[in-house]
Design an enzyme around this catalytic site. Structure first.
Site, mmCIF file in Angstrom:
data_model
loop_
_atom_site.group_PDB
_atom_site.id
_atom_site.type_symbol
_atom_site.label_atom_id
_atom_site.label_comp_id
_atom_site.label_asym_id
_atom_site.label_seq_id
_atom_site.Cartn_x
_atom_site.Cartn_y
_atom_site.Cartn_z
ATOM 1 N N LYS A 8 -1.629 -19.449 4.744
ATOM 2 C CA LYS A 8 -2.498 -19.787 5.860
ATOM 3 C C LYS A 8 -2.574 -18.601 6.826
ATOM 4 O O LYS A 8 -1.679 -17.765 6.777
ATOM 5 C CB LYS A 8 -2.004 -21.055 6.557
ATOM 6 C CG LYS A 8 -0.781 -20.832 7.474
ATOM 7 C CD LYS A 8 -0.609 -21.905 8.485
ATOM 8 C CE LYS A 8 -1.203 -21.552 9.812
ATOM 9 N NZ LYS A 8 -0.396 -20.688 10.679
ATOM 10 N N ASP A 45 -3.364 -0.766 -3.667
ATOM 11 C CA ASP A 45 -4.389 -0.861 -2.651
ATOM 12 C C ASP A 45 -5.383 -1.896 -3.194
ATOM 13 O O ASP A 45 -5.766 -1.811 -4.351
ATOM 14 C CB ASP A 45 -5.044 0.524 -2.542
ATOM 15 C CG ASP A 45 -5.933 0.600 -1.354
ATOM 16 O OD1 ASP A 45 -5.514 1.201 -0.358
ATOM 17 O OD2 ASP A 45 -7.045 0.041 -1.434
ATOM 18 N N ASP A 93 -4.223 -21.746 14.701
ATOM 19 C CA ASP A 93 -2.902 -21.345 14.224
ATOM 20 C C ASP A 93 -1.999 -22.551 13.942
ATOM 21 O O ASP A 93 -1.200 -22.522 13.007
ATOM 22 C CB ASP A 93 -2.244 -20.441 15.288
ATOM 23 C CG ASP A 93 -0.976 -19.772 14.781
ATOM 24 O OD1 ASP A 93 -1.007 -19.215 13.683
ATOM 25 O OD2 ASP A 93 0.052 -19.824 15.487
ATOM 26 N N HIS A 125 3.589 -24.486 5.560
ATOM 27 C CA HIS A 125 5.049 -24.525 5.383
ATOM 28 C C HIS A 125 5.676 -25.766 6.027
ATOM 29 O O HIS A 125 6.803 -26.133 5.697
ATOM 30 C CB HIS A 125 5.717 -23.215 5.840
ATOM 31 C CG HIS A 125 5.857 -23.076 7.320
ATOM 32 N ND1 HIS A 125 4.855 -22.569 8.109
ATOM 33 C CD2 HIS A 125 6.877 -23.351 8.163
ATOM 34 C CE1 HIS A 125 5.264 -22.550 9.364
ATOM 35 N NE2 HIS A 125 6.491 -23.015 9.423
ATOM 36 N N GLU A 133 6.822 -24.590 20.929
ATOM 37 C CA GLU A 133 7.579 -23.390 20.538
ATOM 38 C C GLU A 133 8.038 -22.675 21.789
ATOM 39 O O GLU A 133 7.275 -22.585 22.762
ATOM 40 C CB GLU A 133 6.687 -22.449 19.740
ATOM 41 C CG GLU A 133 6.168 -23.033 18.455
ATOM 42 C CD GLU A 133 5.312 -22.017 17.731
ATOM 43 O OE1 GLU A 133 5.889 -21.119 17.099
ATOM 44 O OE2 GLU A 133 4.087 -22.099 17.811
ATOM 45 N N HIS A 157 -0.722 -27.363 10.621
ATOM 46 C CA HIS A 157 0.556 -28.075 10.744
ATOM 47 C C HIS A 157 0.405 -29.438 11.435
ATOM 48 O O HIS A 157 0.900 -30.450 10.939
ATOM 49 C CB HIS A 157 1.571 -27.240 11.537
ATOM 50 C CG HIS A 157 1.761 -25.853 10.989
ATOM 51 N ND1 HIS A 157 1.758 -25.568 9.653
ATOM 52 C CD2 HIS A 157 1.966 -24.662 11.605
ATOM 53 C CE1 HIS A 157 1.950 -24.276 9.474
ATOM 54 N NE2 HIS A 157 2.074 -23.700 10.642
ATOM 55 N N LYS A 187 2.709 -22.414 22.777
ATOM 56 C CA LYS A 187 3.692 -21.324 22.698
ATOM 57 C C LYS A 187 4.319 -21.144 24.082
ATOM 58 O O LYS A 187 3.744 -21.529 25.085
ATOM 59 C CB LYS A 187 3.006 -20.024 22.282
ATOM 60 C CG LYS A 187 2.193 -20.148 21.008
ATOM 61 C CD LYS A 187 2.657 -19.173 19.946
ATOM 62 C CE LYS A 187 1.818 -19.239 18.694
ATOM 63 N NZ LYS A 187 2.242 -20.245 17.713
ATOM 64 N N ARG A 192 0.795 -1.234 0.000
ATOM 65 C CA ARG A 192 0.000 0.000 0.000
ATOM 66 C C ARG A 192 0.831 1.290 0.000
ATOM 67 O O ARG A 192 0.396 2.322 -0.474
ATOM 68 C CB ARG A 192 -0.910 0.023 1.223
ATOM 69 C CG ARG A 192 -2.347 -0.266 0.828
ATOM 70 C CD ARG A 192 -3.227 -0.165 2.021
ATOM 71 N NE ARG A 192 -2.882 -1.246 2.946
ATOM 72 C CZ ARG A 192 -3.771 -1.979 3.583
ATOM 73 N NH1 ARG A 192 -5.039 -1.750 3.417
ATOM 74 N NH2 ARG A 192 -3.413 -2.935 4.400
HETATM 75 C C1 BG6 Z 1 3.101 -20.396 11.786
HETATM 76 C C2 BG6 Z 1 2.265 -19.904 12.947
HETATM 77 O O1 BG6 Z 1 2.284 -20.982 10.810
HETATM 78 O O2 BG6 Z 1 4.034 -21.353 12.247
HETATM 79 C C3 BG6 Z 1 3.160 -19.325 14.027
HETATM 80 O O3 BG6 Z 1 1.361 -18.908 12.495
HETATM 81 C C4 BG6 Z 1 4.197 -20.327 14.433
HETATM 82 O O4 BG6 Z 1 2.392 -18.920 15.155
HETATM 83 C C5 BG6 Z 1 4.952 -20.857 13.211
HETATM 84 O O5 BG6 Z 1 5.104 -19.681 15.325
HETATM 85 C C6 BG6 Z 1 5.871 -21.996 13.595
HETATM 86 O O6 BG6 Z 1 6.648 -22.351 12.485
HETATM 87 P P1 BG6 Z 1 8.059 -23.064 12.678
HETATM 88 O O7 BG6 Z 1 8.495 -23.418 11.296
HETATM 89 O O8 BG6 Z 1 8.949 -22.076 13.352
HETATM 90 O O9 BG6 Z 1 7.813 -24.254 13.550
#
Ligand code: BG6
Length: 490
Positions: free
Chosen positions: A146, A90, A233, A176, A214, A238, A338, A47
């Protein structure tokens, strides 16, 4: 295997965190390894009214921060920057799309990769505008970041909106975790090794643990995270992707649809967890202040950007079951949180004990094989086997011994690409097997929605746990009820 061809990589949300921390560094790594096809361009859209030089300036600073030190060099940086053009955009402004269309038309037949690194609520609008300005061609692909929606319904709406303009074969939904080396190794391990293939079922496996812990907290994303929570999340995507890869039947081949057909079957077979069973099977937590080895960490409600007292979960543990022949009676214990003690992503497959045990009966409990797949912090696979304790004592005493395959040591000198780097390259090549199909996402949502629909009831409990710990002590219950404990007793 498809060959990479020259591609226009068009990034929406090019000033955002994801673009600066992951996408541009991944493009840098591809550039460094000469994997970006000749003639490819990177068109960055955001933007702010700035020019390409200013954008590149910021990008260079961030690249220096996020590219590994031993990979960073000026020559590669210059090559990448030379491909970049910045265009102010935009999402709703027609003339901005005209600027984009003009640039794309300079190379009308070039393959296009639209990367939506924005909130998913904009995916529909962007797709519709791209169609309006004739930017969507047969050779284009779209990558969706995502989280795709908030629940099954919103996810379907977004998929419908994007699906109006792109065919399913053109859509690449990112998770990912599918780009991580060990996740792909899971396919090799399971389907290239008869020793595991023949044992991979309820006759030989007693239970499976999947942990994604994490050590970080919310990292300045409180307002996003507070609406999502750990279930949306991490679990919906994942964790369930890892579960699907562990539990799926063998695909007929490595094609995207063969793999995804098998993953979908697992997601459909996940047993719904009724509210009355949640006490035994689901534990939610939220971190309070606590200490790691270095400092005092704030609680979730005191994190930067926190607004008021929230009851969003930062930890979830679930005892899941898959209702099919292969996995009947085998619990899958899932856990993610987390601000836990350490960063650890690990799958532990526990094999059953011998039906008849001839050694010291006291040792029976330790005597089962475990296959440990480590994704983070170190990637590797190890197998716990029983061996005899060395010595000349009369009785044979057994002890667990680890057969260890550490990828870093074993493949010394071979660099493991980052998840986003691999995934971007697969999109350029047009391989969808590491991306999530619409029905996978929707079945995953259905299972999670069913659990979360009760979370606003007064009976739902959010357990506090100190930052820097292994989560609420109550998370032990779901595994201890089955007379088991988490591997390593975390
Ligand atoms: C993301 C989440 O998809 O994956 C984050 O939104 C998370 O909250 C992250 O911290 C963890 O990814 P990785 O590869 O560090 O385990």
């Amino acid at each position: 295997m498809n060959k990479p061809t020259a591609t226009d990589i068009i990034i929406f949300g090019a000033q955002g965190d994801l673009s600066q921390r992951k996408l541009l560094p991944s493009l840098y790594d591809l550039e460094k390894d000469h994997l970006l096809p000749e003639g490819s361009r990177v068109i960055c859209l955001a933007r702010e009214a700035i020019d390409t030089a200013k954008y590149c300036n910021t990008a260079s600073i961030n690249l220096q921060l996020h590219v590994e030190d031993d990979r960073y060099e000026q020559e590669t940086l210059n090559r990448l920057l030379a491909r970049i053009t910045y265009i102010k955009l935009d999402f709703n402004t027609a003339e901005h799309y005209q600027d984009l269309a003009k640039m794309l038309n300079e190379k009308k037949d070039q393959q296009r990769l639209f990367y939506y690194a924005t909130a998913a609520v904009f995916f529909g609008t962007i797709s519709q505008k791209l169609a309006e300005f004739n930017c969507i061609t047969k050779q284009c692909r779209v990558v969706l970041e995502k989280p795709l929606g908030f629940d099954r319904e919103s996810s379907s709406t977004i998929n419908d909106q994007v699906g109006l303009h792109f065919q399913e074969q053109q859509i690449y939904r990112i998770d990912h975790y599918l780009g991580k080396e060990t996740v792909q190794n899971l396919l090799a391990l399971r389907f290239a090794n008869p020793i595991f293939g023949s044992q991979w079922n309820q006759s030989h496996i007693s239970h499976v643990e999947i942990t994604i812990a994490e050590s970080v907290g919310i990292e300045g994303r409180w307002s996003y995270f507070d609406k999502a929570g750990q279930m949306r999340d991490m679990v919906q995507n994942h964790l369930l992707q890892l579960l699907a890869l562990v539990a799926m039947d063998p695909p007929d081949d490595l094609s995207a649809d063969s793999i995804r057909d098998q993953k979908v079957k697992v997601l459909k077979q996940l047993k719904p967890i009724a509210f009355n069973d949640q006490k035994q099977s689901v534990v939610c937590g939220q971190y309070d202040s606590g200490n790691n080895d270095v400092e005092l960490l704030p609680g979730y409600n005191n994190e930067e950007g926190a607004q008021g007292t929230s009851s969003t979960e930062t930890f979830v543990a679930i005892r899941a079951e898959i209702q099919n022949w292969r996995w009947a009676g085998v619990p899958f214990y899932l856990r993610t949180g987390k601000r836990m003690t350490e960063k650890l992503t690990q799958i532990v497959v526990h094999f059953k004990q011998q039906p008849h045990f001839i050694f010291d009966p006291e040792q029976r409990d330790i005597a089962s094989n475990k296959l440990i797949l480590s994704l983070q912090p170190n990637e590797g696979v190890s197998l716990q086997v029983q061996t005899k304790s060395p010595g000349i004592n009369n009785d044979i005493q057994i002890q667990p011994t680890i057969l260890d395959l550490n990828f870093n040591k074993e493949f010394k000198g071979t660099r493991t690409p980052h998840a986003y780097e691999r995934l971007l390259f697969e999109v350029i090549k047009g391989n969808q097997y590491l991306f999530v199909r619409r029905d996978e996402i929707e079945h995953a949502w259905t299972w999670c929605d069913n659990i979360m629909q009760h979370w606003d009831k007064p009976e739902h409990i959010l357990h506090k746990y100190p930052a820097g710990s292994w989560g609420p002590t109550e998370s032990q219950i779901i595994i201890r009820n089955d007379k088991r404990k988490w591997f390593g007793d975390h």
